[in-house]
Design an enzyme around this catalytic site. Sequence first.
Site, PDB file in Angstrom:
ATOM      1  N   GLU A 273       0.931  -1.130   0.005  1.00 59.00           N
ATOM      2  CA  GLU A 273       0.002   0.063  -0.074  1.00 59.00           C
ATOM      3  C   GLU A 273       0.907   1.237  -0.072  1.00 59.00           C
ATOM      4  OE1 GLU A 273      -2.938   2.014   3.233  1.00 59.00           O
ATOM      5  OE2 GLU A 273      -3.300   0.027   2.816  1.00 59.00           O
ATOM      6  N   ASP A 274       1.863   1.142   0.927  1.00 57.59           N
ATOM      7  CA  ASP A 274       2.688   2.635   1.096  1.00 57.59           C
ATOM      8  C   ASP A 274       3.990   2.542   0.366  1.00 57.59           C
ATOM      9  OD1 ASP A 274       0.743   3.514   2.292  1.00 57.59           O
ATOM     10  OD2 ASP A 274       1.272   2.726   4.187  1.00 57.59           O
TER      11      ASP A 274
END
Length: 731
Positions: free
Chosen positions: A121-122
């Site tokens: 996600e990051d």
Amino acid sequence: MSAEATNPGNPGAAGRKRGRRRLELRGLRRIGRAALLGPAPRDGLPHALEHVAKAHRGHHPDADVDTLAKAYLLAESSHRGQLRKSGEPYITHPLAVTLILAELGAETTTLTASLLHDTVEDTEVTLDQVRDRFGAEVCYLVDGVTKLEKVDYGAAAEPETFRKMLVATGNDVRVMSIKLADRLHNMRTLGVMRPEKQARIAKVTRDVLIPLAERLGVQALKAELEDLVFAILHPEEYATTRALVMEYATRPDPLTALARRVRAVLDEAGIDAEVLVRPRHFVSVHRVRLARRELTGADLGRLLVLVAEDADCYAVLGELHTCFTPVISEFKDFIAAPKFNLYQSLHTAITGPSGEIAETLIRTHQMHRVAEAGVIALGNPYAPTDGADAPEGERADPTRPGWLSRLLEWQRTTPDPDTFWTSLRDDLAQDREITVFCADAPPGGSSGVTGGAIGLPAGASCVDAAYERHGEAAHCCIGARVNGRLATLSTVLHDGDSLQLLMAPDSAAGPSPEWLDHARTPAARLAIARWLAGPGEPGARPAGPGEGPAAVPPADRRAADHDRSGAGRVAPASLLAVADLPGAAVRLAGCCTPVPPDTVTGFAVRGGTVTVHRALCPVVARMAATGRQPVGVRWRGADQGGHGCRVTLMAEAFSRPHLLADLTEAIASQGAAVVSAAVEPPHEQRVRHTYTLHLPNAAGLPSLMRAMRQVPGVFDVLRAGRARQAAALRP
């Protein structure tokens, strides 16, 4: 996750932490310091993983932590340079989430995925890279907790993320375990967020995450999440409750003295048991205070008795009830009948020497682990089974609960994100469940009986149970027996009830709008609404011009659907009657049960079906008053009665012993079969018996009614429509 990460050192958050049962802050601080030191290994294990490894080996002594070390190195290098809103290295968040799960006993695969849960996600790490390095299971778990992008989904990103997560949880419950631990750490460190964002996150936690923690049995996470939400959304009540707990902390604890007495009693009986005082968390204290108005020292905790074997639980119960005065109304056996979320324990309450009442929990050490950690305590649910009956290559998941399967079923038919989000919150808002034991009578009158225990929210009705048990096939449900007695579908069920659902022998029956008034579960409400709004019953032809729902005025839809809810026939209506509407299906109305040679008329209802009523039926007058045009109907064949049919008769009689037996004997002597029967309570020495009967030949109806009138005490036998009119004339 990253959008929720904030400062764990915020003073307001620190104030809320006091008095809560949680992992030691000292361990979390050491994790932060170790993360700052970087991934330098010592004996092959990074410094930051020492606490995680220690907790993990406490539950799994033979665990191989090499995989955890590799996962940490990838996570640390990927998140390097990223900071939380508090200024801490971002890697402290996945480390804290992993430590929470390790303390609860999660196995290595779950811990590996929790270390990596924010990388896709990051960071620049891809799912393919995770799969190549750590395998398909870890990749699936990481993907399951990865949020959908707002840039792609806009306002629907949050509900669609939860939908994605629930679907993934349906295949592997470890997805939700990671999400719950992730949300717990973010809630612990919510202090630097703006107040409005704190409130928004807390509300989603309250409405969705806490109920999911309850349903998965992860009480340790649920209790702390409840306290954190309580402090944010209800700060005044939280402060009051906290002050009460602090006040009682300065007084002698009556539970400690009572625990010593219980321990002595069990020692004398030769039962090896551990007796503990288990403090309530703040939300639990608040609920007790609301229920009892005034608190005592014994209300701030409960006694917990831990033993080795199931049989020891009952031995402890016997000793406590023998040596102390029990509060019988507080006894519950969740060992013989476990809760829907795997919870097992004996609950009772005993009275101490000074009159204090102590709630007491009795369970084995294994039951206690499951009560605290729920599905997490069961290890890897996808480990290969050793059972001989398991198909080769398949895995058994004993942790997929029935409520999750039901939730996944109705969400598939709810594509709209707003409807899904609202229905999900409504479903999860049912914070108390009951267990109903269902034995179904299969359609067609076969002797086989299927059944089992089903879980329902408190306040659920027979309508909810029907859709819980049969899904869309519940459209054909026409009645129920609750604890052996005939009951309407609107009957509210209670914990432990025995239920038998009565299904129509064909697919012509369907729900009426009134069912929506009695349905509490989203699954039932959505299924009923779809049926009422859609064009077709199973097998119905497409509606032509002037047919179907549009042909039924809104004011008349209720009456038309009422006919449908009672339509359960032994022979198809098309064998008995034919309508002057080409191609139309024919249905005999359940409100007046017409049989040849009754004078009949018909009305077109949903799907182009013609419902046949007796000419004297009150529904006919209501339909005519709304301007509905009747459809001509005639009985098929010259004999006008060569087919079996169903009819409802009401016997008016003076109340006397054995009346029911004599009436049923008279019915049987005429060759009729009783489909259902109901007896109203006597009124002024008079009683009414209502029978729905199957006649092998409609021509035998007059002789059947004569035979029933000849039963001593019976002064009249009426058809259903006439009986209703006669009842309206009664004083």
